[in-house]
Design a protein around this motif. Structure first.
Motif, PDB file in Angstrom:
ATOM      1  N   THR A  33      -4.564  -5.534  -4.538  1.00  0.00           N
ATOM      2  CA  THR A  33      -5.774  -4.720  -4.661  1.00  0.00           C
ATOM      3  C   THR A  33      -5.428  -3.421  -5.366  1.00  0.00           C
ATOM      4  O   THR A  33      -4.491  -2.722  -4.961  1.00  0.00           O
ATOM      5  CB  THR A  33      -6.388  -4.409  -3.280  1.00  0.00           C
ATOM      6  OG1 THR A  33      -6.652  -5.624  -2.586  1.00  0.00           O
ATOM      7  CG2 THR A  33      -7.698  -3.638  -3.437  1.00  0.00           C
ATOM      8  N   ARG A  35      -6.710   0.201  -6.132  1.00  0.00           N
ATOM      9  CA  ARG A  35      -7.674   1.096  -5.497  1.00  0.00           C
ATOM     10  C   ARG A  35      -7.853   2.382  -6.311  1.00  0.00           C
ATOM     11  O   ARG A  35      -6.878   3.039  -6.673  1.00  0.00           O
ATOM     12  CB  ARG A  35      -7.243   1.412  -4.067  1.00  0.00           C
ATOM     13  CG  ARG A  35      -7.235   0.172  -3.173  1.00  0.00           C
ATOM     14  CD  ARG A  35      -6.889   0.500  -1.729  1.00  0.00           C
ATOM     15  NE  ARG A  35      -7.060  -0.673  -0.877  1.00  0.00           N
ATOM     16  CZ  ARG A  35      -6.103  -1.524  -0.586  1.00  0.00           C
ATOM     17  NH1 ARG A  35      -4.885  -1.335  -1.068  1.00  0.00           N
ATOM     18  NH2 ARG A  35      -6.342  -2.568   0.199  1.00  0.00           N
ATOM     19  N   GLN A  75     -10.991  -2.027  -5.749  1.00  0.00           N
ATOM     20  CA  GLN A  75     -11.793  -1.335  -4.745  1.00  0.00           C
ATOM     21  C   GLN A  75     -11.974   0.111  -5.192  1.00  0.00           C
ATOM     22  O   GLN A  75     -11.002   0.776  -5.557  1.00  0.00           O
ATOM     23  CB  GLN A  75     -11.122  -1.373  -3.368  1.00  0.00           C
ATOM     24  CG  GLN A  75     -11.954  -0.726  -2.263  1.00  0.00           C
ATOM     25  CD  GLN A  75     -11.316  -0.862  -0.892  1.00  0.00           C
ATOM     26  OE1 GLN A  75     -10.124  -1.158  -0.775  1.00  0.00           O
ATOM     27  NE2 GLN A  75     -12.094  -0.644   0.152  1.00  0.00           N
ATOM     28  N   PHE A  77     -13.411   3.866  -4.129  1.00  0.00           N
ATOM     29  CA  PHE A  77     -13.842   4.778  -3.070  1.00  0.00           C
ATOM     30  C   PHE A  77     -14.678   5.883  -3.700  1.00  0.00           C
ATOM     31  O   PHE A  77     -14.171   6.687  -4.482  1.00  0.00           O
ATOM     32  CB  PHE A  77     -12.624   5.372  -2.358  1.00  0.00           C
ATOM     33  CG  PHE A  77     -11.775   4.351  -1.652  1.00  0.00           C
ATOM     34  CD1 PHE A  77     -12.091   3.935  -0.362  1.00  0.00           C
ATOM     35  CD2 PHE A  77     -10.663   3.808  -2.272  1.00  0.00           C
ATOM     36  CE1 PHE A  77     -11.315   2.992   0.287  1.00  0.00           C
ATOM     37  CE2 PHE A  77      -9.877   2.869  -1.630  1.00  0.00           C
ATOM     38  CZ  PHE A  77     -10.202   2.455  -0.342  1.00  0.00           C
ATOM     39  N   TYR A  99     -15.793  -4.494  -8.865  1.00  0.00           N
ATOM     40  CA  TYR A  99     -15.047  -3.863  -7.777  1.00  0.00           C
ATOM     41  C   TYR A  99     -15.861  -3.892  -6.483  1.00  0.00           C
ATOM     42  O   TYR A  99     -17.085  -4.034  -6.488  1.00  0.00           O
ATOM     43  CB  TYR A  99     -14.701  -2.413  -8.128  1.00  0.00           C
ATOM     44  CG  TYR A  99     -15.896  -1.582  -8.571  1.00  0.00           C
ATOM     45  CD1 TYR A  99     -16.781  -1.014  -7.650  1.00  0.00           C
ATOM     46  CD2 TYR A  99     -16.136  -1.361  -9.926  1.00  0.00           C
ATOM     47  CE1 TYR A  99     -17.872  -0.266  -8.069  1.00  0.00           C
ATOM     48  CE2 TYR A  99     -17.216  -0.605 -10.351  1.00  0.00           C
ATOM     49  CZ  TYR A  99     -18.084  -0.059  -9.417  1.00  0.00           C
ATOM     50  OH  TYR A  99     -19.172   0.672  -9.831  1.00  0.00           O
ATOM     51  N   SER A 117      -2.483   4.990  -0.394  1.00  0.00           N
ATOM     52  CA  SER A 117      -3.562   4.004  -0.439  1.00  0.00           C
ATOM     53  C   SER A 117      -4.287   3.963  -1.779  1.00  0.00           C
ATOM     54  O   SER A 117      -5.136   3.094  -1.986  1.00  0.00           O
ATOM     55  CB  SER A 117      -4.581   4.288   0.675  1.00  0.00           C
ATOM     56  OG  SER A 117      -5.090   5.607   0.572  1.00  0.00           O
ATOM     57  N   LEU A 118      -3.976   4.869  -2.701  1.00  0.00           N
ATOM     58  CA  LEU A 118      -4.685   4.942  -3.970  1.00  0.00           C
ATOM     59  C   LEU A 118      -3.734   4.718  -5.143  1.00  0.00           C
ATOM     60  O   LEU A 118      -2.588   5.180  -5.130  1.00  0.00           O
ATOM     61  CB  LEU A 118      -5.360   6.300  -4.137  1.00  0.00           C
ATOM     62  CG  LEU A 118      -6.504   6.622  -3.161  1.00  0.00           C
ATOM     63  CD1 LEU A 118      -6.965   8.058  -3.352  1.00  0.00           C
ATOM     64  CD2 LEU A 118      -7.663   5.652  -3.343  1.00  0.00           C
TER      65      LEU A 118
END
Length: 321
Positions: A33, A35, A75, A77, A99, A117-118
């Motif tokens: 994934t 992100r 994904q 955000f 996405y 996480s990014l």
């Protein structure tokens, strides 16, 4: 104007992804994934255009490196303050987007997501926002009392210094948080700003906010925004020590001033500042406040032309090291 600013750097972002994104490292980590975060996304549609451009560029990078059969899922955000209209944002999401979409309410001056996480952080026309107005600006006994103004562009040095200090505090916190959230090798694209060596009063953004201040003429309100120069940003980044500067330059995203740009400026300011202004004064003054931008067209164009320079948008690309 926000769209013009984003369009002006699209090719530059594409180049950075081609040159700097380490797809082999991401692929070898078995992470499936990719992100992306848009910090200060507002309610669209500009954020959707930017996110589409970034995912397209990453997909092309994967294909060029021979990993087309192992394309990651994406994904995104979407981050903004909790008061942002996320209902409108998500109701208008492109139906064919490549996405998965997630809302992340909260100030980007603090932590938003877990560690590492990014892979990619993007922020357009939000980085200039401060966490608060410097307190001394509203103190009549302070040398930084900003009487009769809403901005620091043409204010005394003490006022500008108060904004500079607050910006440094806020962006130090911003960089510390992003350093925790980005993976090593992750990229971050930021704007706007002003060129080195240009007084705030001579910048295009300073002129626009001064014009807005002339329409308000109050002593109790200041816009919590600050536009930093490359030199200022470099100093903050060197202090942080978690990012390498991959690219930093001034761009010129706007056409010369005419009647259309006057309307665009009014819409640009209203989109970014209406919430702050209406919270302080009430929503009933908004139409009356922004009306002079169209009625005083010649005066506004003259102001814009006098402050038009070789560039008025700072484009920064950082890599987490």
């Amino acid at each position: 104007m926000q769209r013009a600013g984003a369009n002006a750097v699209k090719a530059m972002i594409d180049d950075v992804i081609v040159e700097k994104l380490d797809v082999e490292k991401i692929f070898s980590s078995s992470k499936r994934t990719f992100r992306i975060a848009d910090l200060g996304c507002s309610v669209g549609p500009n954020t959707f255009v930017a996110m589409q451009n970034i995912t397209d560029a990453v997909q092309l990078k994967y294909q060029s490196q021979g990993f087309a059969s192992q394309m990651p899922e994406f994904q995104v955000f979407f981050n903004d303050h909790a008061s942002n209209d996320f209902n409108t944002l998500f109701a208008s999401l492109p139906p064919e987007r490549p996405y998965f979409a997630t809302a992340v309410p909260g100030s980007f001056h603090g932590r938003l997501l877990p560690n590492f996480s990014l892979d990619f952080v993007y922020s357009s026309y939000a980085l200039q926002c401060l966490s608060k107005v410097p307190e001394e600006l509203l103190n009549k006994n302070s040398a930084a009392w900003n009487k009769g103004r809403v901005h620091y562009a043409s204010a005394p040095d003490e006022v500008a210094q108060a904004f500079t200090t607050q910006f440094a505090k806020d962006k130090t916190a911003f960089l510390d948080c992003r350093a925790k959230e980005l993976v090593v090798g992750g990229l971050m694209v930021l704007m706007p700003g002003i060129p080195n060596g240009i007084p705030h009063s001579s910048s295009l953004t300073g002129g626009i906010f001064d014009f807005l201040g002339q329409c308000l003429m109050v002593d109790t309100f200041n816009l919590p925004v600050y536009f930093a120069s490359p030199k200022e940003m470099t100093r903050l980044l060197e202090r942080n020590e978690c990012f390498s500067i991959e690219r930093m330059e001034i761009t010129l995203p706007y056409a010369r001033a005419d009647g259309l740009i006057v309307q665009a400026c009014a819409m640009h300011l209203r989109a970014g500042m209406e919430g702050i202004i209406s919270k302080h004064f009430g929503v009933e003054i908004i139409d009356e406040l922004f009306d002079p931008f169209c009625k005083k067209e010649e005066e506004f164009i003259s102001m814009l032309e006098s402050k038009y320079n070789e560039g008025d948008q700072l484009f920064i690309v950082l890599k987490r090291i």
